[in-house]
Design an enzyme around this catalytic site. Sequence first.
Site, short mmCIF file in Angstrom:
data_model
loop_
_atom_site.label_atom_id
_atom_site.label_comp_id
_atom_site.label_asym_id
_atom_site.label_seq_id
_atom_site.Cartn_x
_atom_site.Cartn_y
_atom_site.Cartn_z
CB SER A 105 -26.30 4.26 19.40
OG SER A 105 -26.13 4.17 20.80
CG ASN A 106 -30.14 4.10 23.54
OD1 ASN A 106 -30.17 4.95 24.42
ND2 ASN A 106 -29.23 3.14 23.53
CB CYS A 147 -26.38 -4.80 21.87
SG CYS A 147 -26.62 -3.39 22.97
CE LYS A 197 -31.46 3.93 27.39
NZ LYS A 197 -30.90 2.59 27.14
CB CYS A 207 -33.29 -19.84 40.35
SG CYS A 207 -31.56 -20.20 40.74
CB CYS A 247 -29.07 -24.16 42.63
SG CYS A 247 -29.18 -22.40 42.22
NE ARG A 298 -30.47 -1.71 21.24
CZ ARG A 298 -29.63 -0.67 21.32
NH1 ARG A 298 -29.54 0.17 20.31
NH2 ARG A 298 -28.90 -0.48 22.40
CG ASP A 310 -27.27 -4.22 28.96
OD1 ASP A 310 -27.20 -4.03 30.19
OD2 ASP A 310 -27.01 -3.32 28.13
#
Length: 367
Positions: free
Chosen positions: A68-69, A186, A85, A170, A243, A72, A129
């Site tokens: 399924s990779n 995704c 990978k 940042c 922050c 893209r 992700d």
Amino acid sequence: MELSDEEIERYSRQIVMDEIGFEGQQKLKNARVTVIGVGGLGSPITQQLVAMGIGTVRIVDRDVVEISNLHRQVLYGDEDVGLSKAEAAHDRLKRINPKVMIEPLTLSINDDTVDEAINNSDVVIDGLDSVSARYSINRACVRLKIPYIFGSAIVTTGSSTSIIPGKTPCLECFQPALKDDEMPKCGTEGVHPAILTTVSSVQVSEAIRIIIGKEPNLANKLFLADVANLDYDKVKIIKQFKCNVCGPDADLTIKKSKRKLIEDICGREGKSVHIISPKENLEINLDKLNNILENDNLEIIRKGELGTTLNYNEKITVSIVTSGVSIIVGALEEKRALEIFSEIIINKLEINPEKVHNEFQKLLKVN
């Protein structure tokens, strides 16, 4: 190091540009860039960096290639399914440009591993992700004063900014307190390849500007894109005085992101998927692992330099990379995934469970 005659010819279409020039190309050759995640964003990012002649590109990814990779993640083909990978990307990138040094790492990014991942980098580029992993990268880059090029994409929209420690907001200035469990994925929402090439190209352009000594276009700005409507914009982002990462009272010695030993991620081929990420880099001896698996009559689907994928039984497949990160597909519950990990990594390889988690045996019983 100086450019060779062959390199001058190879990069001649860049060298002739005022934007880069001979001195700029020399800086690219002497640069070290780390790309975290070699998936939808990381694939085109690394392709461009390597083709343009960045001297050293470190690629960090814990995952294995799945079918399924392929729509893209342009570095991979059918022949790579089941391989790490990091390994498949390394081999493809070396074919694109053998002059570039490629450093593959199979680490899972968290506060315990992030320094090893980005150590000695001139620029870090985001192909992730995971929000928690991004927070770890952001904190480490601020602490180590390494420029960080943020990027994200989902469905048809994406964004990017250049984070320059001490000068710009940042990540947590404009995206604080996000949680992975609440973010779209995704695997369920989908992602258009065009938005990935759009955002990744912007990220590479920003990284090149930083390396050759120019002000990044996205310092203090967030680039926004939607390829469905061809809408593009830049909005101003502001450094937050309070922050807890880049503010004056920030304490970056404290580990903020809680590392998860086991994660339940989007299913693959209709099966549940669990990723187990050890506390330390276990530096698995794959030859030893493969011999043990074969002696136990377990079917090895793919053997690689950085990982092994096997059929544990008719319903469950297991991928193990050199860092010890294990991806278990088909185990219905976390407890079963942990049991399989324990059987192979702890028992068969005789790995100290405290290298995986301080209370691994206790977690195994609880789950």
